[in-house]
Design a protein around this motif. Structure first.
Motif, PDB file in Angstrom:
ATOM      1  N   ASN A 130       0.827  -1.211   0.000  1.00 11.72           N
ATOM      2  CA  ASN A 130       0.000   0.000   0.000  1.00 11.72           C
ATOM      3  C   ASN A 130       0.861   1.260   0.000  1.00 11.72           C
ATOM      4  OD1 ASN A 130      -2.335  -1.539   0.067  1.00 11.72           O
ATOM      5  ND2 ASN A 130      -2.426  -1.552   2.298  1.00 11.72           N
ATOM      6  N   VAL A 131       1.994   1.218   0.728  1.00 15.14           N
ATOM      7  CA  VAL A 131       2.904   2.368   0.750  1.00 15.14           C
ATOM      8  C   VAL A 131       3.470   2.619  -0.644  1.00 15.14           C
ATOM      9  CG1 VAL A 131       5.125   3.185   1.613  1.00 15.14           C
ATOM     10  CG2 VAL A 131       3.488   2.150   3.181  1.00 15.14           C
ATOM     11  N   LEU A 132       3.826   1.547  -1.349  1.00 15.62           N
ATOM     12  CA  LEU A 132       4.380   1.697  -2.699  1.00 15.62           C
ATOM     13  C   LEU A 132       3.354   2.308  -3.647  1.00 15.62           C
ATOM     14  CD1 LEU A 132       6.370  -1.651  -3.094  1.00 15.62           C
ATOM     15  CD2 LEU A 132       7.319   0.655  -2.951  1.00 15.62           C
ATOM     16  N   GLN A 133       2.096   1.891  -3.532  1.00 15.18           N
ATOM     17  CA  GLN A 133       1.050   2.457  -4.382  1.00 15.18           C
ATOM     18  C   GLN A 133       0.898   3.954  -4.126  1.00 15.18           C
ATOM     19  OE1 GLN A 133      -2.106  -0.285  -3.211  1.00 15.18           O
ATOM     20  NE2 GLN A 133      -2.108  -1.178  -5.241  1.00 15.18           N
ATOM     21  N   SER A 134       0.936   4.358  -2.861  1.00 18.37           N
ATOM     22  CA  SER A 134       0.819   5.777  -2.529  1.00 18.37           C
ATOM     23  C   SER A 134       2.044   6.555  -3.001  1.00 18.37           C
ATOM     24  CB  SER A 134       0.650   5.951  -1.016  1.00 18.37           C
ATOM     25  OG  SER A 134      -0.497   5.266  -0.561  1.00 18.37           O
ATOM     26  N   LEU A 135       3.207   5.920  -2.968  1.00 16.07           N
ATOM     27  CA  LEU A 135       4.442   6.582  -3.392  1.00 16.07           C
ATOM     28  C   LEU A 135       4.366   7.006  -4.850  1.00 16.07           C
ATOM     29  CD1 LEU A 135       7.420   7.365  -2.841  1.00 16.07           C
ATOM     30  CD2 LEU A 135       8.036   5.033  -3.533  1.00 16.07           C
ATOM     31  N   THR A 140     -11.190   3.277  -8.087  1.00 14.81           N
ATOM     32  CA  THR A 140     -10.343   2.291  -7.416  1.00 14.81           C
ATOM     33  C   THR A 140     -11.083   1.620  -6.278  1.00 14.81           C
ATOM     34  OG1 THR A 140      -8.362   3.580  -7.959  1.00 14.81           O
ATOM     35  CG2 THR A 140      -8.161   1.942  -6.201  1.00 14.81           C
ATOM     36  N   GLY A 141     -11.881   2.398  -5.536  1.00 16.01           N
ATOM     37  CA  GLY A 141     -12.682   1.827  -4.460  1.00 16.01           C
ATOM     38  C   GLY A 141     -13.665   0.784  -4.961  1.00 16.01           C
ATOM     39  N   MET A 178       4.747  -5.453  -7.084  1.00 13.01           N
ATOM     40  CA  MET A 178       4.346  -4.060  -6.949  1.00 13.01           C
ATOM     41  C   MET A 178       5.575  -3.164  -6.886  1.00 13.01           C
ATOM     42  SD  MET A 178       2.030  -1.800  -6.861  1.00 13.01           S
ATOM     43  CE  MET A 178       0.524  -2.768  -6.686  1.00 13.01           C
ATOM     44  N   ALA A 179       6.631  -3.626  -6.197  1.00  9.64           N
ATOM     45  CA  ALA A 179       7.881  -2.858  -6.149  1.00  9.64           C
ATOM     46  C   ALA A 179       8.455  -2.696  -7.555  1.00  9.64           C
ATOM     47  CB  ALA A 179       8.885  -3.548  -5.241  1.00  9.64           C
ATOM     48  N   PHE A 180       8.406  -3.767  -8.346  1.00  4.41           N
ATOM     49  CA  PHE A 180       8.885  -3.693  -9.729  1.00  4.41           C
ATOM     50  C   PHE A 180       8.035  -2.725 -10.551  1.00  4.41           C
ATOM     51  CE2 PHE A 180       8.133  -5.352 -14.066  1.00  4.41           C
ATOM     52  CZ  PHE A 180       9.393  -5.095 -14.617  1.00  4.41           C
ATOM     53  N   THR A 181       6.705  -2.815 -10.398  1.00  2.78           N
ATOM     54  CA  THR A 181       5.802  -1.952 -11.161  1.00  2.78           C
ATOM     55  C   THR A 181       5.983  -0.493 -10.792  1.00  2.78           C
ATOM     56  OG1 THR A 181       4.169  -3.731 -11.340  1.00  2.78           O
ATOM     57  CG2 THR A 181       3.375  -1.483 -11.669  1.00  2.78           C
ATOM     58  N   VAL A 182       6.049  -0.200  -9.502  1.00  4.87           N
ATOM     59  CA  VAL A 182       6.208   1.179  -9.049  1.00  4.87           C
ATOM     60  C   VAL A 182       7.562   1.726  -9.486  1.00  4.87           C
ATOM     61  CG1 VAL A 182       6.432   2.658  -7.013  1.00  4.87           C
ATOM     62  CG2 VAL A 182       4.610   0.962  -7.131  1.00  4.87           C
TER      63      VAL A 182
END
Length: 301
Positions: free
Chosen positions: A103-108, A140-141, A246-250
């Protein structure tokens, strides 16, 4: 030291434990009172073997002593176990930390794009993106709500060890998300300006906000499928694979964002639309890579 053989689906899994835990297990098997709860290492192994996950951790203070209670979901059924407070917290961290970091990565990604746009494209561009993101959060929700519903059904099937049913749930859900996202994209492309007008978007930001929203609606099918696949993996008890991808995508999105926003060489400057296209490209590559990985490792779903 003592070794406990945990039998799961006909396989014996050796688990090394300390002497106190070994005595606790022996006491439980012989119907004597447990001198202490199971250690979090053993509980974690049991949960992983049965596809269980921790849904809630409660630590209470009674008579100067902390007590832990774990709410665990296994096979679609919720159970509560007593635990030491330290073990309860350790289990919660083990299962929840990857989800938190995801979730942190998505917000970043969203925050960094806002910094690029606000510092280099001006207030009107930042206002356009901020207003566009309000609709984006709502969409998104909706995706997360449907993903959660599908994940519950998927979790029940996995808990019952019914792989064919789990695959049917995945297939039906993917079809639903594709149809729903395409329908919402068509509606959004048609009514994007009207929706922004209802939100009271300033006139000077309207062209940029409309362009941003149209790009978002075009990318919506990819966003929805990406969200569902991540949610489906979490429902199987795997919180680390979504974190890695997700880390790769972000990371890919952070590299592509300035290139598409400002342009470089043959890549034209796209402004606020470039932020959406960077996210779309990163998620498309990440989704394709994740699906390829799941096929290569012969994931049961």
């Amino acid at each position: 030291g003592p070794v406990v053989l945990l039998k799961v689906d006909g396989k014996a899994i050796p688990v090394f434990v300390d002497q106190t835990v070994a005595e606790s297990i022996h006491a439980a098997l012989t119907h004597r009172k447990l001198p202490r709860p199971l250690s979090h290492d053993l509980m974690r192994t049991i949960l992983q073997s049965y596809g269980g996950k921790v849904t809630q951790v409660v630590v209470t203070l009674r008579e100067s002593t902390f007590y832990g209670a774990l709410s665990i979901e296994i096979g679609g059924e919720a159970k509560v176990f007593d635990s030491r407070s330290s073990d309860a917290i350790a289990l919660a961290i083990h299962f929840s930390a990857p989800i938190l970091f995801t979730n942190v990565l998505q917000s970043l990604n969203v925050s960094v794009n806002s910094i690029w746009i606000g510092r280099h494209l001006g207030e009107a561009a930042l206002a356009a993106v901020s207003n566009g993101q309000l609709l984006n959060f709502m969409l998104t929700g909706v995706a997360l709500g449907f993903s959660m519903a599908a994940s519950i059904q998927l979790g029940h099937s996995i808990g019952a060890n019914d792989t064919p049913q789990a695959k049917r749930v995945v297939g039906t859900s993917v079809t639903f998300f594709v149809v729903t996202s395409v329908a919402l994209a068509v509606i959004g492309l048609t009514l994007s300006r009207s929706l922004l007008s209802l939100m009271g978007v300033p006139t000077e930001s309207m062209p940029l906000a409309a362009a941003y929203m149209k790009a978002t609606f075009i990318a919506l099918p990819c966003f929805y499928i990406h969200a569902f696949v991540m949610s489906a993996l979490l429902s199987t008890g795997d919180s680390k694979t979504p974190l890695y991808f997700m880390a790769f995508t972000v990371g890919l999105g952070l590299v592509l964002s300035p290139l598409l926003i400002f342009g470089l060489g043959p890549i034209p400057e796209m402004g606020v639309v470039g932020a959406v296209l960077a996210k779309l490209a990163a998620q498309a590559v990440g989704l394709a890579t994740l699906i390829g990985y799941l096929y290569r490792c012969r994931h049961p779903l």
